[in-house]
Write a protein that holds these residues in place. Structure first.
Motif, PDB file in Angstrom:
ATOM      1  N   GLU A 211      13.885  58.350  59.500  1.00  0.00           N
ATOM      2  CA  GLU A 211      14.393  56.974  59.512  1.00  0.00           C
ATOM      3  C   GLU A 211      15.536  56.832  60.514  1.00  0.00           C
ATOM      4  OE1 GLU A 211      15.228  56.028  55.408  1.00  0.00           O
ATOM      5  OE2 GLU A 211      13.129  56.215  54.824  1.00  0.00           O
ATOM      6  N   ASN A 212      15.371  57.423  61.684  1.00  0.00           N
ATOM      7  CA  ASN A 212      16.535  57.583  62.569  1.00  0.00           C
ATOM      8  C   ASN A 212      16.891  56.344  63.383  1.00  0.00           C
ATOM      9  OD1 ASN A 212      15.068  57.824  65.202  1.00  0.00           O
ATOM     10  ND2 ASN A 212      14.313  59.731  64.299  1.00  0.00           N
ATOM     11  N   ASN A 213      16.123  55.252  63.250  1.00  0.00           N
ATOM     12  CA  ASN A 213      16.584  54.000  63.858  1.00  0.00           C
ATOM     13  C   ASN A 213      17.584  53.285  62.962  1.00  0.00           C
ATOM     14  OD1 ASN A 213      14.297  53.602  62.101  1.00  0.00           O
ATOM     15  ND2 ASN A 213      14.304  51.457  62.721  1.00  0.00           N
ATOM     16  N   GLY A 214      17.612  53.638  61.680  1.00  0.00           N
ATOM     17  CA  GLY A 214      18.563  53.015  60.767  1.00  0.00           C
ATOM     18  C   GLY A 214      19.953  53.612  60.924  1.00  0.00           C
ATOM     19  N   GLY A 221      20.732  55.497  64.066  1.00  0.00           N
ATOM     20  CA  GLY A 221      21.349  54.266  64.546  1.00  0.00           C
ATOM     21  C   GLY A 221      22.033  54.359  65.888  1.00  0.00           C
ATOM     22  N   ARG A 222      21.722  55.371  66.688  1.00  0.00           N
ATOM     23  CA  ARG A 222      22.321  55.501  68.020  1.00  0.00           C
ATOM     24  C   ARG A 222      21.207  55.438  69.062  1.00  0.00           C
ATOM     25  NH1 ARG A 222      27.690  57.329  68.271  1.00  0.00           N
ATOM     26  NH2 ARG A 222      28.580  57.791  66.216  1.00  0.00           N
ATOM     27  N   PRO A 223      20.946  54.237  69.603  1.00  0.00           N
ATOM     28  CA  PRO A 223      19.846  54.088  70.556  1.00  0.00           C
ATOM     29  C   PRO A 223      20.177  54.720  71.901  1.00  0.00           C
ATOM     30  CG  PRO A 223      21.083  52.043  70.375  1.00  0.00           C
ATOM     31  CD  PRO A 223      21.652  52.974  69.344  1.00  0.00           C
ATOM     32  N   GLY A 256      11.563  50.581  58.583  1.00  0.00           N
ATOM     33  CA  GLY A 256      11.469  49.134  58.707  1.00  0.00           C
ATOM     34  C   GLY A 256      11.855  48.467  57.392  1.00  0.00           C
ATOM     35  N   PRO A 257      12.101  47.163  57.465  1.00  0.00           N
ATOM     36  CA  PRO A 257      11.945  46.259  58.598  1.00  0.00           C
ATOM     37  C   PRO A 257      12.918  46.575  59.731  1.00  0.00           C
ATOM     38  CG  PRO A 257      12.131  45.046  56.519  1.00  0.00           C
ATOM     39  CD  PRO A 257      12.520  46.455  56.240  1.00  0.00           C
ATOM     40  N   ALA A 258      12.517  46.212  60.949  1.00  0.00           N
ATOM     41  CA  ALA A 258      13.340  46.440  62.128  1.00  0.00           C
ATOM     42  C   ALA A 258      12.980  45.398  63.175  1.00  0.00           C
ATOM     43  CB  ALA A 258      13.115  47.846  62.680  1.00  0.00           C
ATOM     44  N   GLU A 262      12.592  47.853  68.629  1.00  0.00           N
ATOM     45  CA  GLU A 262      13.682  48.781  68.331  1.00  0.00           C
ATOM     46  C   GLU A 262      13.228  50.234  68.340  1.00  0.00           C
ATOM     47  OE1 GLU A 262      17.010  48.132  65.283  1.00  0.00           O
ATOM     48  OE2 GLU A 262      15.683  49.523  64.218  1.00  0.00           O
ATOM     49  N   PHE A 263      12.034  50.506  67.849  1.00  0.00           N
ATOM     50  CA  PHE A 263      11.570  51.889  67.744  1.00  0.00           C
ATOM     51  C   PHE A 263      11.603  52.593  69.100  1.00  0.00           C
ATOM     52  CE2 PHE A 263       8.576  50.336  64.135  1.00  0.00           C
ATOM     53  CZ  PHE A 263       9.656  50.167  63.295  1.00  0.00           C
ATOM     54  N   HIS A 264      11.273  51.879  70.168  1.00  0.00           N
ATOM     55  CA  HIS A 264      11.229  52.486  71.505  1.00  0.00           C
ATOM     56  C   HIS A 264      12.599  53.027  71.924  1.00  0.00           C
ATOM     57  CE1 HIS A 264       7.136  51.092  72.790  1.00  0.00           C
ATOM     58  NE2 HIS A 264       7.347  50.262  71.778  1.00  0.00           N
TER      59      HIS A 264
END
Length: 356
Positions: A211-214, A221-223, A256-258, A262-264
């Motif tokens: 869940e690393n986009n959160g 959470g670090r894009p 998600g939701p996102a 964002e995933f990219h």
């Protein structure tokens, strides 16, 4: 003179009416199309068992879905057995976690050896093994203190779901710094247990930094390429190049939701990912399915965590999911739904033949 002028004029007129010189067309050189995905692991030294596991996932894609059940590390097989009691079938995938607490809490690390022994038992019975890790920040030592009388540990909010400062993050992803070295010791601890499974010829669906986009876990959470994606690559380098763990199938995971796209921003690159997965405890909207499918670029896609298995209607409109992992603790409250799910011919349990 008049004749000369007429001759010059005629020459100019003829020149102006002549066709302009033809320039040869510029040929556009297109880069060669990438070869079609051949279902080979990203680790070129992957074990035969890991290769066979990935082939299984590829074979299922679009033809069925492997069922999975998570078990808290100190519960070992509790929820898997509950699924069998409710449905008469065992899940195809047994999942667990390396944990982070002391004592006899469900997330305790004290009995990691027993968790690994359970993984071996499950593999011997025909289950696929799936592991993740709710890891403490590398600024703290494990294990953290469990909560008293069943209450949540302060370390959940205070470490697993806490943040690192930007300065700490930069130190973390910089080799040979004190914080990077502390993080390496964490990786080395997990590697020793994963090596036991490799020695037993057991492949593992390995889902690190899930869940690393959160932004609700310290690693997430670090894009951007020097954010969370870089740490995922560091995990890969450590496990593959230092510990030579060749039994791992690398499962990259989003939540998600996102927002769309964002995933990219968190993707570490095709050379580090075998399976692209997605977690959702709400509705499985089609747009996330298509976004994950696009990122995978032919590789298997999966539901890394769900609060309840997908319905037959969802699986009909989103047929490429190769497995789902139902999270621990919810089997008894959804026993009737699980009977329906496990009774669906599309859903594969342990020992079911692969679709042709």
């Amino acid at each position: 003179l008049i004749a000369l002028a007429l001759a010059v004029g005629a020459s100019l007129t003829a020149f102006s009416q002549a066709a302009p010189p033809q320039t040869p067309p510029v040929q556009q050189i297109r880069p060669p199309a990438p070869p079609p995905y051949n279902c080979e692991p990203v680790n070129p030294n992957a074990t035969p068992e890991a290769r066979a596991l990935l082939k299984t996932l590829c074979a299922v894609s679009g033809k069925g879905i492997l069922s999975g059940q998570h078990n808290f590390p100190n519960h070992r097989n509790l929820d898997t057995d509950r699924v069998f009691a409710a449905t008469g079938k065992y899940p195809a995938i047994w999942g667990s976690d390396f944990g982070f607490l002391d004592g006899e809490d469900k997330d305790s690390i004290i009995h990691r050896d027993l968790m690994i022994e359970e993984a071996k038992k499950q593999a011997a019975a025909g289950s696929i093994i799936y592991l993740c890790w709710h890891m403490l920040r590398p600024t703290e030592d494990e294990p953290a203190k469990a909560g008293e009388n069943g209450r949540q540990s302060e370390a959940w909010r205070g470490s697993v779901q806490a943040r690192l400062t930007d300065e700490q993050w930069q130190e973390l992803i910089t080799s040979d710094t004190p914080l990077h070295q502390r993080w390496e010791k964490y990786m080395d601890t997990a590697a020793a247990f994963l090596e036991q499974l490799q020695d037993a010829n057991i492949p593992v669906l390995w889902r690190p930094m899930h869940e690393n986009n959160g932004n609700f876990f310290w690693w997430g959470g670090r894009p951007g390429q020097f954010g969370t994606a870089q740490l995922f690559r560091e995990v890969y380098y450590r496990m593959v190049n230092v510990h030579h763990l060749n039994n791992l199938i690398w499962v990259w995971n989003q939540n998600g939701p996102a927002p769309f796209g964002e995933f990219h921003q968190f993707f570490p690159g095709q050379n580090f990912v075998d399976v692209v997965s997605y977690d959702n405890y709400r509705t499985l909207d089609d747009r996330y399915y298509w976004e994950i499918l696009d990122l995978a670029n032919g590789k298997p896609i999966s539901l890394g965590e769900v609060g309840t298995p997908p319905s037959a209607e969802i699986l009909k409109s989103q047929p490429k999911w190769v497995f789902f992992m139902d999270w621990a603790g919810g089997v008894e409250r959804q026993a009737d739904r699980l009977k329906t799910v496990y009774g669906d011919p599309w859903v594969l349990g342990r020992g079911d033949p692969l679709p042709k």
